[in-house]
Write a protein that holds these residues in place. Structure first.
Motif, PDB file in Angstrom:
ATOM      1  N   SER A 217      78.395  -1.663 -23.673  1.00  0.00           N
ATOM      2  CA  SER A 217      78.774  -1.941 -25.056  1.00  0.00           C
ATOM      3  C   SER A 217      77.569  -2.494 -25.791  1.00  0.00           C
ATOM      4  O   SER A 217      76.576  -2.913 -25.180  1.00  0.00           O
ATOM      5  CB  SER A 217      79.916  -2.964 -25.110  1.00  0.00           C
ATOM      6  OG  SER A 217      79.448  -4.260 -24.759  1.00  0.00           O
TER       7      SER A 217
ATOM      8  N   THR B  68      82.987   4.054 -29.513  1.00  0.00           N
ATOM      9  CA  THR B  68      83.572   3.125 -28.546  1.00  0.00           C
ATOM     10  C   THR B  68      82.573   2.089 -28.049  1.00  0.00           C
ATOM     11  O   THR B  68      82.967   1.070 -27.478  1.00  0.00           O
ATOM     12  CB  THR B  68      84.137   3.903 -27.342  1.00  0.00           C
ATOM     13  OG1 THR B  68      83.082   4.656 -26.729  1.00  0.00           O
ATOM     14  CG2 THR B  68      85.233   4.856 -27.792  1.00  0.00           C
ATOM     15  N   TYR B  69      81.292   2.325 -28.263  1.00  0.00           N
ATOM     16  CA  TYR B  69      80.258   1.405 -27.782  1.00  0.00           C
ATOM     17  C   TYR B  69      80.198   0.139 -28.632  1.00  0.00           C
ATOM     18  O   TYR B  69      79.963  -0.955 -28.129  1.00  0.00           O
ATOM     19  CB  TYR B  69      78.916   2.133 -27.806  1.00  0.00           C
ATOM     20  CG  TYR B  69      77.783   1.430 -27.092  1.00  0.00           C
ATOM     21  CD1 TYR B  69      77.680   1.471 -25.701  1.00  0.00           C
ATOM     22  CD2 TYR B  69      76.803   0.759 -27.796  1.00  0.00           C
ATOM     23  CE1 TYR B  69      76.628   0.850 -25.044  1.00  0.00           C
ATOM     24  CE2 TYR B  69      75.745   0.141 -27.150  1.00  0.00           C
ATOM     25  CZ  TYR B  69      75.665   0.185 -25.771  1.00  0.00           C
ATOM     26  OH  TYR B  69      74.623  -0.430 -25.119  1.00  0.00           O
TER      27      TYR B  69
ATOM     28  N   ARG C 225      80.757  14.689 -26.888  1.00  0.00           N
ATOM     29  CA  ARG C 225      81.048  13.474 -26.097  1.00  0.00           C
ATOM     30  C   ARG C 225      80.060  12.360 -26.445  1.00  0.00           C
ATOM     31  O   ARG C 225      80.435  11.190 -26.553  1.00  0.00           O
ATOM     32  CB  ARG C 225      80.961  13.779 -24.595  1.00  0.00           C
ATOM     33  CG  ARG C 225      82.160  14.471 -24.030  1.00  0.00           C
ATOM     34  CD  ARG C 225      82.226  14.337 -22.517  1.00  0.00           C
ATOM     35  NE  ARG C 225      81.121  14.965 -21.836  1.00  0.00           N
ATOM     36  CZ  ARG C 225      81.096  16.249 -21.453  1.00  0.00           C
ATOM     37  NH1 ARG C 225      82.124  17.036 -21.717  1.00  0.00           N
ATOM     38  NH2 ARG C 225      80.055  16.730 -20.802  1.00  0.00           N
ATOM     39  N   ARG C 226      78.803  12.741 -26.607  1.00  0.00           N
ATOM     40  CA  ARG C 226      77.783  11.734 -26.924  1.00  0.00           C
ATOM     41  C   ARG C 226      78.074  11.068 -28.272  1.00  0.00           C
ATOM     42  O   ARG C 226      77.946   9.845 -28.415  1.00  0.00           O
ATOM     43  CB  ARG C 226      76.403  12.389 -26.939  1.00  0.00           C
ATOM     44  CG  ARG C 226      75.269  11.401 -27.168  1.00  0.00           C
ATOM     45  CD  ARG C 226      73.918  12.089 -27.043  1.00  0.00           C
ATOM     46  NE  ARG C 226      72.835  11.123 -27.185  1.00  0.00           N
ATOM     47  CZ  ARG C 226      71.552  11.443 -27.159  1.00  0.00           C
ATOM     48  NH1 ARG C 226      71.179  12.697 -26.973  1.00  0.00           N
ATOM     49  NH2 ARG C 226      70.628  10.508 -27.302  1.00  0.00           N
TER      50      ARG C 226
ATOM     51  N   ASP D 243      81.002  10.879 -29.786  1.00  0.00           N
ATOM     52  CA  ASP D 243      82.246  10.103 -29.683  1.00  0.00           C
ATOM     53  C   ASP D 243      81.983   8.739 -29.058  1.00  0.00           C
ATOM     54  O   ASP D 243      82.642   7.752 -29.403  1.00  0.00           O
ATOM     55  CB  ASP D 243      83.292  10.857 -28.861  1.00  0.00           C
ATOM     56  CG  ASP D 243      83.917  12.019 -29.636  1.00  0.00           C
ATOM     57  OD1 ASP D 243      83.801  12.009 -30.879  1.00  0.00           O
ATOM     58  OD2 ASP D 243      84.484  12.915 -29.006  1.00  0.00           O
ATOM     59  N   LYS D 244      81.018   8.677 -28.135  1.00  0.00           N
ATOM     60  CA  LYS D 244      80.756   7.408 -27.456  1.00  0.00           C
ATOM     61  C   LYS D 244      80.202   6.361 -28.406  1.00  0.00           C
ATOM     62  O   LYS D 244      80.362   5.152 -28.188  1.00  0.00           O
ATOM     63  CB  LYS D 244      79.785   7.614 -26.293  1.00  0.00           C
ATOM     64  CG  LYS D 244      79.659   6.359 -25.435  1.00  0.00           C
ATOM     65  CD  LYS D 244      78.675   6.493 -24.318  1.00  0.00           C
ATOM     66  CE  LYS D 244      78.533   5.156 -23.586  1.00  0.00           C
ATOM     67  NZ  LYS D 244      77.504   5.168 -22.566  1.00  0.00           N
TER      68      LYS D 244
ATOM     69  N   GLY E 228      72.776   9.991 -21.828  1.00  0.00           N
ATOM     70  CA  GLY E 228      72.851   9.107 -22.983  1.00  0.00           C
ATOM     71  C   GLY E 228      71.535   8.905 -23.690  1.00  0.00           C
ATOM     72  O   GLY E 228      71.499   8.390 -24.808  1.00  0.00           O
TER      73      GLY E 228
END
Length: 952
Positions: free
Chosen positions: A565, A76-77, A69-70, A72-73, A949
């Motif tokens: 973002s 999108t960031y 998950r980390r 993958d983020k 995060g």
């Protein structure tokens, strides 16, 4: 046996489809429910022979899911991950840069813009290396495969917890890998810029060389509070990174050289190849000579060879520059000429090295250096002596004569600050005198400190090479930083210095300022400081001196990284209002940002993501801010009240004894090694080593403790109180203020990752009353006796009343924030949902703490020793200082295993001492179990860091 398919089943923490405690934030739990669930889980672990092993298997699986998950983020960031799309964004930005008022700039005007540095990335060595080497290797594999469209393998049984602190050499390795990718992205930037330049200025493009953006590093050069980095080690790193930089240049030029096959252009290319080889040979020999000099502790031969090689290096550098200009001006193929122009941009912007270099030192180091020259007897900012010391250093500046040095001088010098400036002189002399070297000065709360830095720059003849930059990061520093700078400008030597430099850099610390006044208030304080500095610049008529704003922050919410973002991240630290104000006075400026330690380097594993980060930074910098007024700034009285309430609330919180005891309690024992810098763990030794002020703990462990205790108080506390001072006005302003909404999102994102009920569960679990309550639910038994004894011991260990007071303050403030969120209809996700993985992990860890506490009651009694008593030992176990205490317990209660070695004694012995002597059972059932449970606590810490995060 425990259910091994899910941490949610394990804790009865339901997924989104199930019902939880009724709460406006959705699926969360009251602290009683968390504690009851944890107690039930502790019972299951204790009753099962394989309880801890089963739990470890579940956590391993969870770690794999969290890491995916980390990673993958990361995609999108950033705004856009496609390299082609990012190239198009950059091309459009550069074309816009070439126009003003609808008209294209002249070639000369555009040339001046091209050579101006507008943005920069700084790689730092902060201790945030939160992933194990295996996890880092997997992240590298999966991100580089996704770069190429392939799918990485699913990680199974991957442990995220590092087994040891990385060494400084490890940190340099990780940093250099990140810098290489940033450099490749900057090469793409320069390539696109030259393409646009050729298109817009077909007859003049050969004379235009862009700089635009930079990359710098202080890994190996950060001496602020560090005594483990000697001058020779910094010099070693300078040699090493210079060779890496030459390696990059050599590979880049090889790709060009293969296209230059015939004629004079090939001969010119051969000269460049020869010059690069000469430089490579000089620095490779220099590195070997340095190793020998260090081994012999004698630097005479090393210095002589460096002097001997100096002219060779200077000639090689000049030859490269001359040949590049000659090739670009020749009649070779235009695409090839543009590629050579790209090489020239990289060569001129970065120079010899992998990146630019930042040294870091602090005020105390400078004060210690100057002390004997001016008889410095007390703090230079004391009102009674302040003017005297300022006059003394000003007099030194007016009469300074440049000194010459060599490496032998450096070896003899024992004062850190002087050694740093001497190293700067040697770097300039023996490496590269193009550009500048940044000297970051921490704790620059008085002009005296920076005037001392200027004195040593002049003394060693590097005042036109070293860029002295103050760091403001405390509440006091941000309040009076502009006045400090104003006094510096009153000094004619300092004013002349920055006029010759052509720019002035200020470093703003979001991380440390957030520790003192809270993250939201810190962001507002830094913004207010920047606006005051811009007004000062305008009032002094300094438009010919560029401003550089270097925003340093970590990867976490509590340390200033906006989680929404990458563009939010850049605009949170350097706001549209600051950008608007700078544009209004037409002052050129540069915006630099830090990416700190391992957590920061994750952005630069993938070449595509690296280019996306660089593109977001540059397009944000080049974007014209929205001209519409922001209501937050229009309503200055309300804004000031909001800011002051935030600041006062956080300052009151961090000054409370209960808050310091909260940080002291068990949180620091739940931290794991994340960097080469030693972190002093205040409070690890029980009640005898307590924090006296929040300034005694560094920002990263402070934030990490709040993360691990389940409530990010420095990002949340005070927001509700500040908004409710005038709730109606808040509602009106937040509707029309993008800046206020951005600030509020910071706190809302913190609420997704933490909850005051989690903190309450941890602290209540430390209270004697809680264990008495547990006793009442337990029939008379050994277990009940243990709980009674534990309740009695806890009376003297944790400052329960002080921590209870702070907890009630935090809960009240949390309720005020809930009230604000109920009435706020203009904030995205005004009812943030608590992350269920985080809730489950905290619940499991509280169960493990229960397990350790009960095990502590099984430790056999022993006669007090000179160095430790049973009470001291239990105290430290309850503070979770497990590794040291288990080691001590194994000495006090040694196991004895019978050795089958009768033959060497010439006769047999039937008596087996292991059956009646030694403490094998205690080792197996108490000491090993304590150690295993603590290891799982640390594994959960690493899982929480990744799910949140970042560490700290």
């Amino acid at each position: 046996m425990l259910p091994t398919d899910s941490i949610y089943r394990l804790t009865d923490t339901a997924d989104e489809s199930s019902s939880c405690h009724t709460h406006m934030r959705g699926c969360t739990k009251h602290y009683d429910e968390i504690l009851n669930t944890a107690w039930a889980l502790n019972q299951k672990i204790s009753d099962s022979d394989t309880g801890l092993n089963d739990l470890e298997a579940i956590l391993q699986t969870t770690g794999s899911e969290i890491l995916e998950r980390r990673l993958d983020k990361l995609k999108t960031y950033v705004s856009e991950q496609s390299p082609d799309m990012n190239a198009a964004r950059l091309e459009m930005a550069f074309k816009t840069l070439a126009h003003e008022n609808g008209k294209i700039l002249s070639a000369n005007e555009f040339k001046n813009k091209a050579k101006t540095q507008l943005a920069g990335i700084v790689i730092t060595a902060h201790p945030t290396f939160s992933l194990s080497k295996d996890a880092w290797a997997f992240a590298t594999e999966i991100l580089t495969k996704k770069n190429k469209g392939a799918q990485g393998a699913k990680p199974e049984g991957l442990c995220l917890l590092p087994t040891a602190s990385p060494s400084l050499e490890d940190e340099l390795h990780y940093a250099n890998a990140a810098i290489r990718n940033i450099r490749l992205s900057l090469r793409s930037v320069w390539r696109i810029f030259m393409k646009v330049t050729h298109e817009l200025y077909p007859n003049e493009w050969q004379n235009i060389t862009p700089s635009i953006a930079t990359v710098a590093s202080w890994v190996g050069f950060d001496l602020d509070g560090r005594t483990d980095i000697g001058w020779a080690q910094s010099l070693y790193f300078r040699y090493y990174t210079t060779l890496l930089g030459l390696e990059e240049l050599q590979a880049f030029w090889a790709s060009i050289d293969e296209r230059l096959t015939t004629g004079s252009s090939k001969q010119t290319s051969d000269k460049i190849n020869s010059a690069i080889s000469t430089l490579n040979g000089c620095f490779a020999d220099g590195l070997e000579n340095l190793k020998k000099a260090e081994s012999d502790n004698h630097y005479a031969a090393f210095n002589c060879k460096a002097v001997e090689r100096r002219s060779n290096k200077d000639e090689a550098r000049a030859q490269i520059q001359h040949c590049l200009n000659e090739l670009i001006a020749s009649d070779i193929d235009q695409s090839l000429a543009l590629e050579i122009a790209t090489f020239r941009a990289e060569w001129e912007t970065i120079g010899l090295g992998l990146s630019h270099i930042h040294f870091r030192l602090n005020a105390a180091q400078l004060h210690n250096a100057i002390r004997p020259l001016i008889n410095l007897q007390e703090a230079p900012d004391r009102s009674a002596s302040r003017r005297h010391y300022l006059d003394a250093v000003a007099n030194l500046l007016q009469n300074v004569n440049e000194e010459t040095i060599h490496y032998g001088t450096l070896a003899e010098e024992q004062t850190t600050a002087k050694r740093v400036f001497m190293l700067a002189k040697q770097f300039r002399k023996h490496f590269d005198d193009n550009g500048s070297l940044r000297m970051l000065v921490a704790e620059s709360d008085t002009p005296f400190t920076l005037l001392v830095a200027l004195y040593y720059a002049k003394l060693f003849g590097v005042d036109d090479y070293v860029e002295i930059s103050p760091l403001f990061e405390t509440g006091i520093g941000l309040q009076r930083g502009d006045r400090v700078i104003s006094e510096l400008l009153d000094n004619p030597d300092f004013l002349s210095y920055i006029q010759k430099q052509g720019r002035f850099c200020v470093q703003l610390g979001f991380s440390d300022s957030g520790r003192y006044v809270g993250q939201v208030a810190a962001s507002l304080a830094i913004e207010r400081f920047k606006l005051r500095l811009i007004r000062l610049w305008k009032a002094r008529g300094l438009s010919d001196i560029d401003l550089v704003f270097f925003d340093t922050h970590g990867e976490s919410i509590g340390r200033g990284a906006h989680p929404r973002s990458m563009i939010d991240r850049f605009e949170y630290t350097h706001t549209p209002e600051v950008r608007r104000t700078l544009n209004a006075i037409q002052n050129t400026y540069k915006h630099e940002v830090s990416f700190q330690g391992g957590d920061g380097y994750l952005w630069f594993i993938s070449e595509d993501v690296t280019l996306a980060v660089v593109t977001d930074l540059l397009t944000t910098r080049l974007k014209t801010p929205n001209a519409e007024p922001d209501l937050l700034y229009e309503n200055s009285d309300w804004s000031l009240d909001f800011f002051l309430t935030l600041t006062e609330t956080q300052e009151h919180l961090t000054e409370e004894t209960g808050y310091l005891r909260l940080i002291d309690s068990i949180g620091q024992s739940m931290l794991y090694p994340t960097g080469s810098r030693a972190v002093k763990r205040q409070g690890r030794k029980g009640i005898g080593n307590r924090l006296e002020s929040i300034g005694q703990i560094r920002a990263i462990p402070n934030n990490a403790v709040l993360q691990q205790l389940g409530y990010m108080a420095n990002s949340i506390t005070g927001v509700g109180a500040a908004a409710n001072r005038n709730a109606r006005r808040f509602s009106e302003i937040v509707q029309q203020s993008p800046r206020l909404r951005q600030i509020m999102r910071m706190s809302l994102e913190a609420l997704k990752r933490s909850d005051v009920n989690i903190l309450a569960a941890y602290l209540i679990g430390l209270s004697p009353a809680h264990w008495l309550d547990r006793c009442e639910a337990e029939a008379p038994s050994k277990k009940r006796s243990k709980m009674l004894r534990l309740s009695s011991l806890l009376e003297d260990i944790f400052a329960g009343s002080d921590m209870g007071l702070v907890l009630r303050d935090l809960r009240r403030d949390s309720l005020l924030l809930e009230d604000m969120l109920r009435s706020a209809s203009n904030i995205d996700e005004a009812t943030p949902q608590l992350n269920q993985t985080i809730l489950a992990l905290h619940t499991i860890r509280i169960a493990l703490i229960y397990f350790i506490y009960m095990k502590a009651m099984e430790v056999p009694r022993f006669s007090s020793r000179q160095d430790i008593s049973l009470h001291d030992l239990i105290d430290q176990i309850l503070h979770l200082n497990i590794p040291d205490i288990v080691e001590e317990l194994r000495k006090i209660f040694p196991a004895h295993i019978h050795n089958d070695d009768d033959a060497q004694y010439g006769e047999e012995a039937s008596y087996d001492i292991s059956k009646t002597g030694g403490y094998i059972k205690e080792h197996r059932e108490i000491f090993d179990e304590l150690e295993h449970a603590y290891e799982l606590i640390l594994k959960i810490s690493s899982l929480l860091s990744s799910e949140i995060g970042a560490v700290g």
